[in-house]
Design an enzyme around this catalytic site. Structure first.
Site, PDB file in Angstrom:
ATOM      1  CG  ASP A  30       6.773 -41.300  10.616  1.00  0.00           C
ATOM      2  OD1 ASP A  30       6.594 -40.318  11.349  1.00  0.00           O
ATOM      3  OD2 ASP A  30       7.623 -42.186  10.867  1.00  0.00           O
ATOM      4  N   GLY A  35       8.794 -43.227  15.007  1.00  0.00           N
ATOM      5  CA  GLY A  35       7.388 -42.853  15.215  1.00  0.00           C
ATOM      6  C   GLY A  35       6.516 -44.079  15.433  1.00  0.00           C
ATOM      7  CB  SER A  76      15.782 -35.460  18.072  1.00  0.00           C
ATOM      8  OG  SER A  76      14.936 -36.416  18.653  1.00  0.00           O
ATOM      9  CE1 TYR A 140      18.015 -32.916  16.554  1.00  0.00           C
ATOM     10  CE2 TYR A 140      18.478 -31.601  18.513  1.00  0.00           C
ATOM     11  CZ  TYR A 140      17.590 -32.045  17.544  1.00  0.00           C
ATOM     12  OH  TYR A 140      16.291 -31.612  17.551  1.00  0.00           O
ATOM     13  CG  ASN A 169      13.857 -28.477  27.291  1.00  0.00           C
ATOM     14  OD1 ASN A 169      14.488 -27.502  26.905  1.00  0.00           O
ATOM     15  ND2 ASN A 169      14.444 -29.548  27.734  1.00  0.00           N
ATOM     16  CG  PHE A 207      22.250 -36.375  33.896  1.00  0.00           C
ATOM     17  CD1 PHE A 207      22.719 -37.560  34.463  1.00  0.00           C
ATOM     18  CD2 PHE A 207      21.288 -36.460  32.901  1.00  0.00           C
ATOM     19  CE1 PHE A 207      22.246 -38.798  34.040  1.00  0.00           C
ATOM     20  CE2 PHE A 207      20.809 -37.692  32.467  1.00  0.00           C
ATOM     21  CZ  PHE A 207      21.283 -38.860  33.047  1.00  0.00           C
TER      22      PHE A 207
HETATM   23  N1  UDP Z   1      18.160 -34.552  33.068  1.00  0.00           N
HETATM   24  C1  UDP Z   1      18.478 -35.187  34.259  1.00  0.00           C
HETATM   25  N2  UDP Z   1      18.187 -36.510  34.392  1.00  0.00           N
HETATM   26  C2  UDP Z   1      17.603 -37.238  33.387  1.00  0.00           C
HETATM   27  C3  UDP Z   1      17.268 -36.581  32.174  1.00  0.00           C
HETATM   28  C4  UDP Z   1      17.564 -35.239  32.038  1.00  0.00           C
HETATM   29  O1  UDP Z   1      19.019 -34.571  35.188  1.00  0.00           O
HETATM   30  O2  UDP Z   1      17.387 -38.443  33.571  1.00  0.00           O
HETATM   31  C5  UDP Z   1      18.445 -33.126  32.918  1.00  0.00           C
HETATM   32  C6  UDP Z   1      19.353 -32.812  31.747  1.00  0.00           C
HETATM   33  O3  UDP Z   1      20.704 -32.904  32.137  1.00  0.00           O
HETATM   34  C7  UDP Z   1      18.919 -31.376  31.406  1.00  0.00           C
HETATM   35  C8  UDP Z   1      17.439 -31.356  31.769  1.00  0.00           C
HETATM   36  O4  UDP Z   1      17.237 -32.468  32.640  1.00  0.00           O
HETATM   37  O5  UDP Z   1      19.583 -30.470  32.238  1.00  0.00           O
HETATM   38  C9  UDP Z   1      16.522 -31.500  30.563  1.00  0.00           C
HETATM   39  O6  UDP Z   1      16.995 -32.593  29.802  1.00  0.00           O
HETATM   40  P1  UDP Z   1      16.193 -33.192  28.578  1.00  0.00           P
HETATM   41  O7  UDP Z   1      16.975 -34.365  28.068  1.00  0.00           O
HETATM   42  O8  UDP Z   1      14.775 -33.440  28.987  1.00  0.00           O
HETATM   43  O9  UDP Z   1      16.159 -32.023  27.507  1.00  0.00           O
HETATM   44  P2  UDP Z   1      17.357 -31.156  26.839  1.00  0.00           P
HETATM   45  O10 UDP Z   1      17.344 -29.857  27.567  1.00  0.00           O
HETATM   46  O11 UDP Z   1      18.630 -31.922  26.972  1.00  0.00           O
HETATM   47  O12 UDP Z   1      16.899 -31.010  25.430  1.00  0.00           O
END
Ligand code: UDP
Length: 340
Positions: A30, A35, A76, A140, A169, A207
């Site tokens: 690594d 990390g 990522s 990505y 997730n 979001f």
């Molecule tokens: N999300 C959100 N507010 C945040 C972070 C994430 O509403 O501060 C939402 C994001 O738009 C997605 C979900 O939570 O719909 C999961 O996001 P995350 O970034 O954890 O994982 P992803 O699915 O993007 O890999």
């Protein structure tokens, strides 16, 4: 000996812990750009270096009898990949080329690769199976899919064996509470909500509330990092006894979807604290619903997720409560076999 590339990262460190728990000898490579050294189990040998540096990788193969390679090291952040795609193609694709090339030179032909649900883009069907068309919508996801293709071509040309695991997730933390999620910057929902409930952030932004889902917010399939780790162990065991014929791609999720509002509510319930919510615009490139079918790995390797959402959040909360600043202010104690 198993080489874990990216073993200081969130998922890699949990896999290293599981490998050590069951008695494997592990060497971690690594570069510690994302990390944390403290995340690496003290029983593992740690080499600080780059997977894209042929000399760093060769030295490991010269010195240790590596039977299989697990590769977790990658950038990522989806949004970063959109503004800086070359970083993603260099660190995720080009660097992996060097790792694979060096492995093959040393006759190491068993490879487990961390891939992602982002390879599917905006899927046309839910749940997503491995047969769902892969159409990434950001660099990505593209970078991960490119590596998948390279690996598959190497399988045909050089009899490389592989297991590609497409994570949904990942969340939660090891039950001991000694290792957990610590990204900088943190972009993932569960750690962000928990950091807010700890008083480290003023509010949480949701979001988008106008998605066509039951409550208007995005739905995701959250899987415990230890369940992910156990899937890697099953994949490894199958590969270690195989006679050169393992070429597999599996989804890894719980098969259940939770909305952003569900997650916030569950975090409030578990912590006994109330969240301050801010409603924000949609984040670019977020599909409305991502739910995995993991039927193939369940059937073929006997994998079963053992953590439900409640346990995922409880173990994450345990980690955050005890490490409010992540690894920064000390977490895992112990000495390391440190070589560099
Ligand atoms: N999300 C959100 N507010 C945040 C972070 C994430 O509403 O501060 C939402 C994001 O738009 C997605 C979900 O939570 O719909 C999961 O996001 P995350 O970034 O954890 O994982 P992803 O699915 O993007 O890999």
């Amino acid at each position: 000996m198993i080489l874990v590339v990216g073993g200081a990262g969130y998922i890699g460190s949990h896999v290293v812990k599981e490998l050590i728990r069951r008695g494997n000898e592990v060497v971690v490579l690594d570069n510690l750009t994302t990390g944390h050294k403290q995340a690496i189990d003290k029983e593992a040998i740690f080499i600080k270096g780059n997977l894209g540096n042929k000399q760093d990788v060769s030295l490991i193969f010269e010195k240790y009898p590596v039977k299989a390679v697990m590769h977790f090291a990658a950038n990522s952040l989806v949004s970063e990949s959109v503004v800086n795609p070359l970083k993603y193609y260099l660190n995720n694709v080009v660097a992996t080329f060097t790792l694979l090339e060096t492995m093959l030179e040393y006759g190491i032909k068993k490879f487990i690769f961390s891939s992602t649900a982002a390879t599917y883009g905006i899927p046309e069907q839910i749940p997503i199976t491995e047969m769902t068309p892969t159409k990434p919508i950001n660099p990505y996801g593209q970078s991960k899919l490119m590596v998948e293709q390279i690996v598959k071509d190497c399988a045909i040309a050089y009899s490389l064996e592989y297991t590609i695991l497409r994570y949904f997730n990942a969340a939660g933390a090891d039950e001991t509470g000694t290792i957990g999620e610590n990204h900088n910057p943190e972009t993932h929902l569960i750690p962000i909500v928990l950091q807010h409930l700890q008083g480290q952030r003023k509010r949480i932004s949701i979001f988008g509330t106008d998605y066509s889902t039951y409550d208007g917010t995005c739905i995701r399939d959250y899987i415990h990092v230890t369940d992910l780790a156990k899937a890697h162990i099953l994949a490894l065991d199958a590969m270690l006894i195989s006679k050169g014929n393992i070429h597999r791609t599996y989804n890894l999720g719980n098969g259940q979807g939770y909305s952003v509002r569900d997650i916030i509510r569950k975090c409030e319930e578990i912590t006994g604290r109330k969240a301050n919510i801010h409603y924000a615009e949609r984040r670019t490139g977020d599909p409305a619903i991502l739910i995995a079918s993991s039927a193939n790995i369940e059937r073929e390797l006997g994998w079963q997720p053992s953590y439900r959402l409640e346990d995922i959040i409880k173990t994450a909360w345990n980690w955050h409560k005890n490490h409010p600043h992540g690894y920064e202010k000390g977490s895992v104690r112990g000495s390391y076999t440190y070589e560099s």
